[in-house]
Write an enzyme that holds these catalytic residues in place. Structure first.
Site, PDB file in Angstrom:
ATOM      1  N   PHE A 108       0.862  -1.194   0.000  1.00  0.00           N
ATOM      2  CA  PHE A 108       0.000   0.000   0.000  1.00  0.00           C
ATOM      3  C   PHE A 108       0.890   1.233   0.000  1.00  0.00           C
ATOM      4  O   PHE A 108       1.773   1.371   0.846  1.00  0.00           O
ATOM      5  CB  PHE A 108      -0.915   0.024   1.233  1.00  0.00           C
ATOM      6  CG  PHE A 108      -1.836   1.231   1.229  1.00  0.00           C
ATOM      7  CD1 PHE A 108      -3.072   1.186   0.597  1.00  0.00           C
ATOM      8  CD2 PHE A 108      -1.453   2.427   1.836  1.00  0.00           C
ATOM      9  CE1 PHE A 108      -3.911   2.290   0.575  1.00  0.00           C
ATOM     10  CE2 PHE A 108      -2.285   3.545   1.808  1.00  0.00           C
ATOM     11  CZ  PHE A 108      -3.519   3.481   1.189  1.00  0.00           C
ATOM     12  N   ASP A 114       9.192   2.879   1.577  1.00  0.00           N
ATOM     13  CA  ASP A 114       8.029   3.631   2.032  1.00  0.00           C
ATOM     14  C   ASP A 114       7.855   3.386   3.531  1.00  0.00           C
ATOM     15  O   ASP A 114       7.405   2.323   3.952  1.00  0.00           O
ATOM     16  CB  ASP A 114       6.791   3.171   1.248  1.00  0.00           C
ATOM     17  CG  ASP A 114       5.513   3.873   1.706  1.00  0.00           C
ATOM     18  OD1 ASP A 114       5.536   4.563   2.743  1.00  0.00           O
ATOM     19  OD2 ASP A 114       4.484   3.716   1.014  1.00  0.00           O
ATOM     20  N   LYS A 153       2.895  10.523   7.958  1.00  0.00           N
ATOM     21  CA  LYS A 153       2.068  10.271   9.154  1.00  0.00           C
ATOM     22  C   LYS A 153       2.545  10.937  10.447  1.00  0.00           C
ATOM     23  O   LYS A 153       2.022  11.970  10.825  1.00  0.00           O
ATOM     24  CB  LYS A 153       1.843   8.774   9.333  1.00  0.00           C
ATOM     25  CG  LYS A 153       0.932   8.228   8.215  1.00  0.00           C
ATOM     26  CD  LYS A 153       0.329   6.878   8.507  1.00  0.00           C
ATOM     27  CE  LYS A 153      -0.783   6.555   7.519  1.00  0.00           C
ATOM     28  NZ  LYS A 153      -0.478   5.558   6.514  1.00  0.00           N
TER      29      LYS A 153
HETATM   30  C1  LIG Z   1      -0.854   5.692   4.991  1.00  0.00           C
HETATM   31  C2  LIG Z   1       0.157   5.254   4.005  1.00  0.00           C
HETATM   32  C3  LIG Z   1       0.381   5.949   2.801  1.00  0.00           C
HETATM   33  C4  LIG Z   1      -0.486   7.114   2.364  1.00  0.00           C
HETATM   34  O1  LIG Z   1      -0.420   8.188   3.234  1.00  0.00           O
HETATM   35  P1  LIG Z   1      -1.534   9.339   3.150  1.00  0.00           P
HETATM   36  O2  LIG Z   1      -1.003  10.411   4.065  1.00  0.00           O
HETATM   37  O3  LIG Z   1      -2.821   8.742   3.613  1.00  0.00           O
HETATM   38  O4  LIG Z   1      -1.596   9.801   1.747  1.00  0.00           O
HETATM   39  C5  LIG Z   1       1.405   5.521   1.974  1.00  0.00           C
HETATM   40  N1  LIG Z   1       2.170   4.465   2.300  1.00  0.00           N
HETATM   41  C6  LIG Z   1       1.984   3.768   3.438  1.00  0.00           C
HETATM   42  C7  LIG Z   1       2.886   2.612   3.748  1.00  0.00           C
HETATM   43  C8  LIG Z   1       0.963   4.121   4.326  1.00  0.00           C
HETATM   44  O5  LIG Z   1       0.761   3.407   5.431  1.00  0.00           O
END
Ligand SMILES: *Cc1c(COP(=O)(O)O)cnc(C)c1O
Length: 386
Positions: free
Chosen positions: A130, A215, A244
């Protein structure tokens, strides 16, 4: 004012609304509009690593709000300069930084950097991965439920099975711009990477001139027991995405950039709000708190304790408990939705990760007593034998 029905009336429809309106938080506790306390094991999907209403972050935001909120990144600023120094201080080998406003924006930037740097198109992502919901990041995201209705997405993306070295060996070529990986797949079900896998990914990318994008939007800022989760693995990525928890709860994203990334020239990318002094001041305070309170150490200790207690639950419903630090997944033999609802009735807010995994992402400041309450509630709803 009836908060719940007002939102129900005006909602976009994109969120499955829960029947509780929260109005205040402190540490790992949330209070609803009637003053009932809940233990937060969601942290707003991993945003509130420092806990809710951290006083140092609050003070930094209040102070900076009276000085300067907005400044385009062409003009240097004290808070931004300090944050650049501080953040890159945690990531040896990644000395440059691009600021944005969310996780998905950090991923978009990473893809653009990979393409402009290598002159190549192909980006390899993983099954169950994701990376966000804007069209570029969505192209790397695996789950059909996020992608359907929006295809065709951005060309050049493909997916390989996670934790499978041979699949990466086969997929990465001299035409690959980048490989993007989570260190622990979050939304995909809380699957940590094998050490050999991340090390092989690093080697394969280097050999073939591709960039390794990690990521850490969910795993960053102490969550897994290190400042960044890749630091458990003795590797350094070329590009690191984070967001985040970066600014203690304020919206902010960042991309950390290594030496192999080239051709980042004025105009190639940018962001109006990116690197604004307010978010930078909040992030400076948040990073100080993470260091002063050793939140990575707290996550390591509390995560080990939590996993041990969870593994001791004797329930026929549990298939597996896995995770890293305070990022924990409890895989059940059935769908988790009714169990999450039962936990909510016991005043515990937890998340799912896919259909069959309960995901716990508590603030790293959660107390031992609260962890014990969470374990007891889980044991009860999972029908554990005492
Ligand atoms: C939450 C998340 C995203 C997206 O972040 P947003 O601030 O909601 O756009 C991307 N990669 C990972 C691994 C995530 O957990």
């Amino acid at each position: 004012m009836d908060i719940i029905s007002m939102e129900a009336k005006h909602t976009s429809g994109l969120y499955a609304k829960q029947p509780i309106a929260f109005v205040r938080g402190q540490g790992a506790t949330l209070w609803d509009v009637d003053g009932n306390a809940y233990i937060d094991c969601s942290s707003g999907h991993g945003v509130a690593n420092l806990g809710h209403a951290n006083p140092k972050v609050a003070a930094a935001i209040a102070d900076q709000a009276t000085k300067l909120l907005t400044l385009f990144e062409t003009f240097p600023n004290d808070q931004r300069a300090l944050l650049m120094e501080k953040l890159t201080g945690f990531t040896p080998g990644l000395d440059r930084v691009f600021f944005c406003n969310s996780g998905t924006e950090s991923v978009e930037a990473a893809f653009k950097f990979a393409r402009i740097s290598t002159g190549r198109i192909a980006i390899i992502a993983t099954m169950r991965g994701f990376h966000g919901r804007t069209l570029g990041a969505l192209s790397a995201t695996w789950n059909k439920k996020y992608r359907e209705y929006f295809e065709p997405l951005v060309p050049g993306f493909s997916h390989v099975p996670y934790n499978n070295i041979q699949a990466l060996e086969n997929a990465v070529t001299n035409e690959t711009a980048a490989v993007i990986l989570e260190v622990v797949q979050g939304e995909g079900g809380v699957y940590p990477a094998d050490p050999e896998y991340l090390q092989a990914a690093r080697r394969i990318c280097t050999e073939r001139g591709a960039l390794l994008i990690i990521d850490e939007v969910q795993t960053g800022f102490g969550r897994t027991g290190k400042f960044f989760a890749y630091q458990h693995y003795d590797i350094v990525p070329d590009i690191l995405c984070c967001a985040k928890s970066l600014a203690g709860g304020l919206p902010m994203g960042a991309v950390l950039i290594g030496e192999r990334v080239k051709n980042l020239v004025p105009g190639a990318h940018g962001s109006t709000f990116g690197g604004n002094p307010l978010a930078c001041a909040a992030a400076n305070a948040a990073l100080s708190v993470i260091e002063e309170e050793d939140l990575p150490g707290q996550a390591a200790r509390k995560g080990a304790y939590l996993m041990e207690k969870l593994k001791a639950i004797q329930s026929p419903e549990i298939r597996e408990v896995r995770g890293m630090g305070l990022m924990v997944g409890i895989e059940l033999k059935q769908k988790v939705a009714p169990y999450l609802k039962a936990l909510q009735e016991k005043h515990i807010i937890a998340l799912n990760a896919g259909m069959t995994v309960i995901r716990l992402l508590p603030p790293l400041v959660i107390t031992q007593e609260q962890l014990d309450q969470v374990v007891a509630a889980l044991a009860e709803v999972l029908g554990a034998q005492a």
